[in-house]
Design an enzyme around this catalytic site. Sequence first.
Site, PDB file in Angstrom:
ATOM      1  N   TYR A  89      11.715   1.707  53.151  1.00  0.00           N
ATOM      2  CA  TYR A  89      12.096   2.153  54.375  1.00  0.00           C
ATOM      3  C   TYR A  89      12.155   1.642  55.585  1.00  0.00           C
ATOM      4  CZ  TYR A  89      11.813   5.358  50.548  1.00  0.00           C
ATOM      5  OH  TYR A  89      12.590   6.945  49.322  1.00  0.00           O
ATOM      6  N   TRP A 125      10.142  13.401  59.685  1.00  0.00           N
ATOM      7  CA  TRP A 125       9.098  14.090  59.165  1.00  0.00           C
ATOM      8  C   TRP A 125       8.260  12.711  59.120  1.00  0.00           C
ATOM      9  CZ3 TRP A 125       9.056  17.601  54.391  1.00  0.00           C
ATOM     10  CH2 TRP A 125       8.880  17.010  52.817  1.00  0.00           C
ATOM     11  N   ASP A 126       8.553  11.760  58.396  1.00  0.00           N
ATOM     12  CA  ASP A 126       7.750  10.944  57.621  1.00  0.00           C
ATOM     13  C   ASP A 126       6.714  10.661  59.691  1.00  0.00           C
ATOM     14  OD1 ASP A 126       8.836   9.138  55.423  1.00  0.00           O
ATOM     15  OD2 ASP A 126       9.544  10.344  55.939  1.00  0.00           O
ATOM     16  N   TYR A 136      19.495  -0.966  54.350  1.00  0.00           N
ATOM     17  CA  TYR A 136      19.477   0.029  53.835  1.00  0.00           C
ATOM     18  C   TYR A 136      20.655   0.652  54.103  1.00  0.00           C
ATOM     19  CZ  TYR A 136      17.591   4.743  53.673  1.00  0.00           C
ATOM     20  OH  TYR A 136      17.879   6.161  53.079  1.00  0.00           O
ATOM     21  N   GLY A 152      14.064  16.805  52.363  1.00  0.00           N
ATOM     22  CA  GLY A 152      13.201  15.774  52.316  1.00  0.00           C
ATOM     23  C   GLY A 152      12.828  15.944  50.796  1.00  0.00           C
ATOM     24  N   ASP A 204      14.970  15.153  48.555  1.00  0.00           N
ATOM     25  CA  ASP A 204      16.516  14.325  47.819  1.00  0.00           C
ATOM     26  C   ASP A 204      17.287  15.323  46.400  1.00  0.00           C
ATOM     27  OD1 ASP A 204      14.874  13.524  49.897  1.00  0.00           O
ATOM     28  OD2 ASP A 204      16.596  11.154  49.408  1.00  0.00           O
ATOM     29  N   TYR A 214      11.276  10.564  41.285  1.00  0.00           N
ATOM     30  CA  TYR A 214      11.860  10.894  42.564  1.00  0.00           C
ATOM     31  C   TYR A 214      11.012  12.527  42.646  1.00  0.00           C
ATOM     32  CZ  TYR A 214      12.971   9.780  47.288  1.00  0.00           C
ATOM     33  OH  TYR A 214      13.537   9.596  48.375  1.00  0.00           O
ATOM     34  N   GLU A 216       3.728   5.942  47.045  1.00  0.00           N
ATOM     35  CA  GLU A 216       4.548   6.936  47.703  1.00  0.00           C
ATOM     36  C   GLU A 216       4.495   8.562  46.849  1.00  0.00           C
ATOM     37  OE1 GLU A 216       9.684   7.260  48.553  1.00  0.00           O
ATOM     38  OE2 GLU A 216       8.521   5.436  46.954  1.00  0.00           O
TER      39      GLU A 216
END
Length: 474
Positions: A51, A57-58, A105, A194, A196, A386, A430
């Site tokens: 990323y 929001w990160d 990306y 957020g 996903d 995820y 993560e």
Amino acid sequence: MERTAQLITPSAERSIAYDPPGSPPPLHARAARVLEGNWTGASTVPSRGLYPHQWSWDSAFIAIGLRHLSPLRAQTELETLLSAQWGDGRVPHIVFNPSVPLDAYFPSPDFWRSSTAGHTAGAPRTVQTSGIVQPPVHALAAWLVHRADPGLSRARGFLARVYPRLAAWHRYLLHRRDLGGGGLASVVHPWEQGMDNSPAWDLPLSRVTPAPARSFRRADLDHGAAEDRPTDLDYGRYVRLATDYRDGGYADGTGGFAVEDPSFNALLIASEHALARIAAELGAPGTARHARAERLTAALVERLWDPTSGIFLCRDLRAPAPDGRGILIPERGVSGLIPLLLPGLPRNIVRTLLGTVSGPHFGLGTTTRLVPSHDLLGEAFDPHRYWRGPAWFNTAWLVERGLRTHAELRQADALRESVLDLAEATDFAEYVDPYTGEACGATGFSWTAALALDLLHSDTTVTADMGFKGGNRR
């Protein structure tokens, strides 16, 4: 010297005094190094490889942790993000770094075409962004950053600068995104919420025709295992939704995906409480904002609480229903636990949520150390893919804060220790397998490091620090 520099600058004297030879550096120093390594000069990337831009929001979560190292840098983090705000008030979910190659990306700036496709909505001309949004944690982050060093904040006029932008952001969500007419904000793309590829999206996404696989190239698979990431079918549907939204000039209310999500709205309510505190700090009454937050809490309960499931559920507004209100999606996800953050929840709902988080569906404190992103007993549960089962550190932080809000201190303390232990053991992963704690996705992840720092340094009182009015209803 900034606190960040003090933590990351090598020092022979400090090594002798505090770190015996051969011992690993303390957690706070390791977290500081992660944030320093991901700092670009004006903002922090979530991770260097996967990323490489600024995420909305990160950055809010990162600022919450950065305040313990450098309040100035935490303020800059939020100011950089808000400087890319659109004229209609939306805060875009990505602010692109022009020095990063386009193929690093996807979707890249040439996909979103913000300055042209978003012209009617007031997209900025001088910076490229995406056209969708992410959860509104920003006012809460701004309030916490201010409290870290009120003197510096007042001297720089930090709150005075960000308050109008935050107020415009909330107006956008409360008016342009009230697509169900019940007072709650809707998301128009899974990326906005957020989480996903949450199983909660499977039903509404099933109505979306995916974009052809040949029409895009996924850069995320260059940095993460395919079994840990969303499927190609999911991605095709994400691309289709984003393409249609872009080609419609980023106008709200016309697309085939519209969902009221409990986490998104709980964070909006928490930030509305924080915005009330910011207004009061600036000399304006905050009572109207506190009252609005209470009305939103009532709407959240009325529209998304499901007593049979014992959790808040997402509402699919585009699903056919006799009353025109759409339907509740019968998938238990961590999103439905995030409203624990709110002090105004009815006591019976708090008790039920506490039973759900520690019961067989999420197993916190029994079978899992961090809260899984999806129901352990659900057919779609996958401990590595995820948002379909793995545990994330930002949602753990939110649930930990929620447990403290409702005086569940033993559970909160245990969850805090698990976050710190697993952040350190996984090199700030993560996300992790909720059963084993095995690292998934990227390591050196910024919000993991930032929120570990926050739990290391924050005290155990919540309501005043988080900007809530009064205590919880117990």
